[in-house]
Design an enzyme around this catalytic site. Structure first.
Site, PDB file in Angstrom:
ATOM      1  N   ALA A 189       0.738  -1.093  -0.101  1.00  0.00           N
ATOM      2  CA  ALA A 189       0.035  -0.160  -0.010  1.00  0.00           C
ATOM      3  C   ALA A 189       0.885   1.190  -0.026  1.00  0.00           C
ATOM      4  O   ALA A 189       0.520   2.550  -0.357  1.00  0.00           O
ATOM      5  CB  ALA A 189      -0.813  -0.078   1.216  1.00  0.00           C
ATOM      6  N   TYR A 243      10.878   3.494   0.355  1.00  0.00           N
ATOM      7  CA  TYR A 243      10.306   1.877   0.262  1.00  0.00           C
ATOM      8  C   TYR A 243       9.232   2.071  -0.814  1.00  0.00           C
ATOM      9  O   TYR A 243       9.157   0.979  -1.467  1.00  0.00           O
ATOM     10  CB  TYR A 243       9.613   1.783   1.780  1.00  0.00           C
ATOM     11  CG  TYR A 243       9.046   0.259   1.860  1.00  0.00           C
ATOM     12  CD1 TYR A 243       9.673  -0.863   2.140  1.00  0.00           C
ATOM     13  CD2 TYR A 243       7.659   0.209   1.785  1.00  0.00           C
ATOM     14  CE1 TYR A 243       8.966  -2.048   1.979  1.00  0.00           C
ATOM     15  CE2 TYR A 243       6.776  -0.789   1.936  1.00  0.00           C
ATOM     16  CZ  TYR A 243       7.701  -2.199   2.165  1.00  0.00           C
ATOM     17  OH  TYR A 243       7.080  -3.403   2.030  1.00  0.00           O
ATOM     18  N   LYS A 271       9.058  -0.078  -4.413  1.00  0.00           N
ATOM     19  CA  LYS A 271       7.561  -0.981  -4.906  1.00  0.00           C
ATOM     20  C   LYS A 271       6.973  -0.859  -6.054  1.00  0.00           C
ATOM     21  O   LYS A 271       6.584  -1.355  -6.845  1.00  0.00           O
ATOM     22  CB  LYS A 271       6.521  -0.971  -3.563  1.00  0.00           C
ATOM     23  CG  LYS A 271       7.146  -1.741  -2.455  1.00  0.00           C
ATOM     24  CD  LYS A 271       7.447  -3.225  -2.401  1.00  0.00           C
ATOM     25  CE  LYS A 271       7.578  -3.876  -1.615  1.00  0.00           C
ATOM     26  NZ  LYS A 271       8.042  -5.407  -1.418  1.00  0.00           N
ATOM     27  N   LYS A 281       3.261  -3.389  23.802  1.00  0.00           N
ATOM     28  CA  LYS A 281       3.335  -2.345  24.705  1.00  0.00           C
ATOM     29  C   LYS A 281       2.184  -2.670  25.605  1.00  0.00           C
ATOM     30  O   LYS A 281       2.259  -2.326  27.021  1.00  0.00           O
ATOM     31  CB  LYS A 281       3.004  -1.009  24.049  1.00  0.00           C
ATOM     32  CG  LYS A 281       4.547  -0.410  23.100  1.00  0.00           C
ATOM     33  CD  LYS A 281       3.977   0.665  22.459  1.00  0.00           C
ATOM     34  CE  LYS A 281       5.274   1.036  21.600  1.00  0.00           C
ATOM     35  NZ  LYS A 281       5.214   2.322  21.155  1.00  0.00           N
ATOM     36  N   THR A 320      -5.439   6.735  10.634  1.00  0.00           N
ATOM     37  CA  THR A 320      -6.267   5.301  10.240  1.00  0.00           C
ATOM     38  C   THR A 320      -5.495   4.538   9.486  1.00  0.00           C
ATOM     39  O   THR A 320      -4.707   5.125   8.679  1.00  0.00           O
ATOM     40  CB  THR A 320      -7.486   5.722   9.810  1.00  0.00           C
ATOM     41  OG1 THR A 320      -7.176   6.671   8.526  1.00  0.00           O
ATOM     42  CG2 THR A 320      -8.650   6.663  10.687  1.00  0.00           C
ATOM     43  N   ARG A 338      -5.312   5.579   5.675  1.00  0.00           N
ATOM     44  CA  ARG A 338      -5.167   4.837   4.640  1.00  0.00           C
ATOM     45  C   ARG A 338      -6.215   3.630   4.831  1.00  0.00           C
ATOM     46  O   ARG A 338      -6.471   3.115   5.791  1.00  0.00           O
ATOM     47  CB  ARG A 338      -3.594   4.389   4.659  1.00  0.00           C
ATOM     48  CG  ARG A 338      -3.399   3.346   3.623  1.00  0.00           C
ATOM     49  CD  ARG A 338      -2.092   2.557   3.376  1.00  0.00           C
ATOM     50  NE  ARG A 338      -1.176   3.347   3.054  1.00  0.00           N
ATOM     51  CZ  ARG A 338       0.166   3.531   3.356  1.00  0.00           C
ATOM     52  NH1 ARG A 338       0.700   2.612   4.082  1.00  0.00           N
ATOM     53  NH2 ARG A 338       1.092   4.406   2.675  1.00  0.00           N
TER      54      ARG A 338
END
Ligand code: GDD
Length: 336
Positions: free
Chosen positions: A121, A151, A155, A202, A223, A289
C-alpha cells in the site's frame, strides 16, 4: 494451485512467506525456499523443504541457481518493517530493487511459468492519504506517482518492471498490494515491528509492569486497515491462480484509528483506561489509509472474513506467549 508444480519462495524466513509456505505444503507442492537470513532467524522453518539459508538474492548468480529447477516464483523478499524502519532506512529499502530485478531476469532466462511480486500500500500516492478518514484506495490511485519515499518508490518501480517483463517477454506476473498484514510469527520488537504487533507488545508490557501508560506514535487519530495473515495468504493464492496481471489490493476495509485499535487490544488484554503518551515526533507515515477491495471481489470472488478483533486476539496471544515463554528467542524476531 497445480500440485505438480515446484515453487520457489524468496524471503522464506520472513513473516508472510512462512505462512504462505505452510499453505503451499498443505496443498502438496514441492517448495524451494531461500532467505538472506541465517537459519536461526527464520520465523518458520519446515523440514520437508529445500531450504537455502543466508542466500542473498541481490546476487544474480543465486537467482539463476534457484530458479533453475522450479515452475513458479513467489518474490516475498525485501528489506522492510513498520514506519519506524522504513522512514529511517530509505537507502536500505530501495536496494530491494536488486532482488526483484535479478529474480525477474533469472526467471526469464530459466523460463519460469508464473511470477508473484509482493508489493505494498506504500505504492499509493501520498497526497491521496492526507486526511484521517479517506475512501478506500483504488488500484488506479497509485498514479500520478508520488509514493512513500524510499520503500514505496521501490515497490512502485518493481511493480512496473513486472509489467514490462510481462509485456515484453510474456512472463505471467501477479502483483499484490498488501495493506498492513499482521498475525503470529511476525516481528513485535526491535524496530521493524508494525503497529498491531508493537501495540500488543506495549499493552502486554504495561500489564506486566502495572504501568498504566503506553507510548503511542503520533496523536493516535491516524487510520489504517489491517489484514490478518491467513486472509492475506488466501487472497495471494487466489490472485496467483487468476488471470490478472495488474496490481491488486489485498486488504480489509475495516478502517480504524490507532487509538481505536489500542482500545480493542486493551479489551483483549483485560485491562482498560491505559493512559496514552502520544509521541508526536515519532514516525507517523500517511494520515489515513484504507483499502478498496472491489477489484479483488470482482476478479477473485473473494473478500476477507476475519474481524480485526478476532485477528488481534490471535496475534496478542501469540506475542504474549512468546514474551513469557521460557527460552523464547526474542532476537529471532528482531534480526534484520
Ligand atoms: N510501528 C509502530 N509502532 N507504529 C505505531 C506505534 C508503534 O509503537 N504507535 C503508533 N503507531 C502508528 C504509526 O505512527 C503509524 O501512523 C501507524 O501506527 C501505522 O504504523 P505501521 O504499522 O508501522 O506502518 P504503516 O501502516 O504506515 O505502513 C506499514 O504498512 C504498509 C502496508 O500497508 C509498513 O509496514 C509499510 O512498510 C507497509 O508497506
Amino acid at each position: 494451485m497445480d500440485k505438480n508444480k515446484t515453487i520457489l519462495v524468496v524471503g522464506a524466513g520472513g513473516f508472510i512467506a512462512g505462512h504462505l509456505i505452510k499453505r503451499i505444503l498443505e496443498n502438496g507442492n514441492k517448495v524451494v525456499a531461500c532467505d538472506i537470513k541465517p537459519k536461526e532467524f527464520w520465523f518458520q522453518d519446515f523440514d520437508n523443504v529445500e531450504n537455502h539459508y543466508s542466500m542473498d538474492m541481490k546476487d544474480i548468480s543465486n537467482c539463476m541457481k534457484v530458479t533453475n529447477k522450479v515452475n513458479y516464483v513467489f518474490n516475498m523478499a525485501c528489506n522492510m518493517g513498520g514506519m519506524g524502519f522504513i522512514e529511517n532506512n530509505k537507502a536500505e529499502c530501495m536496494q530491494s530493487v536488486l532482488i526483484n530485478t535479478n529474480l525477474l531476469i533469472a526467471s526469464k532466462e530459466n523460463k519460469i511459468e508464473k511470477y508473484f511480486f509482493s508489493s505494498s500500500a506504500c505504492a499509493y500516492n501520498i497526497s491521496k492519504q492526507d486526511k484521517v478518514f479517506i475512501e478506500g484506495l483504488k488500484e488506479e490511485d497509485a498514479y500520478p506517482a508520488d509514493p512513500e519515499d524510499g520503500y514505496g518508490w521501490e515497490k512502485l518501480f518493481s511493480e512496473r518492471m513486472c509489467r514490462h517483463f510481462f509485456e515484453d517477454y510474456g512472463i505471467q506476473v501477479r502483483i499484490a498490494r498488501y495493506h498492513n498484514i499482521y498475525g503470529p510469527y511476525g516481528t513485535y520488537d526491535g524496530g521493524r515491528e508494525k503497529a498491531p504487533a508493537a501495540l500488543c507488545r506495549k499493552v502486554i508490557e504495561a500489564k506486566k509492569k502495572n504501568a498504566g501508560t503506553i507510548d503511542v506514535w503520533g496523536d493516535g487519530n491516524q487510520t489504517r486497515t489491517f489484514l490478518y495473515v491467513d486472509e492475506c495468504v488466501e487472497g495471494t493464492l487466489r490472485l496467483f491462480d487468476s488471470n490478472c496481471s495488474d496490481p491488486m489490493n489485498i486488504g480489509s476495509d475495516e478502517q480504524v484509528s490507532i487509538n481505536q485499535m489500542i482500545e480493542i487490544i486493551e479489551n483483549i488484554s483485560g485491562i482498560s483506561n491505559l493512559k496514552k503518551n502520544h509521541q508526536l515526533d515519532k514516525p507517523k507515515g500517511v494520515r489515513g489509509r484504507s483499502s478498496n477491495n472491489d477489484f479483488a471481489k470482482k476478479v477473485l470472488n473473494w473478500s476477507y472474513k476475519m474481524s480485526l478483533k478476532e485477528g488481534l486476539t490471535k496475534t496478542f496471544k501469540w506475542i504474549e506467549n512468546e514474551m513469557t515463554r521460557e527460552g523464547s528467542n526474542i532476537s529471532r524476531f528482531t534480526k534484520s
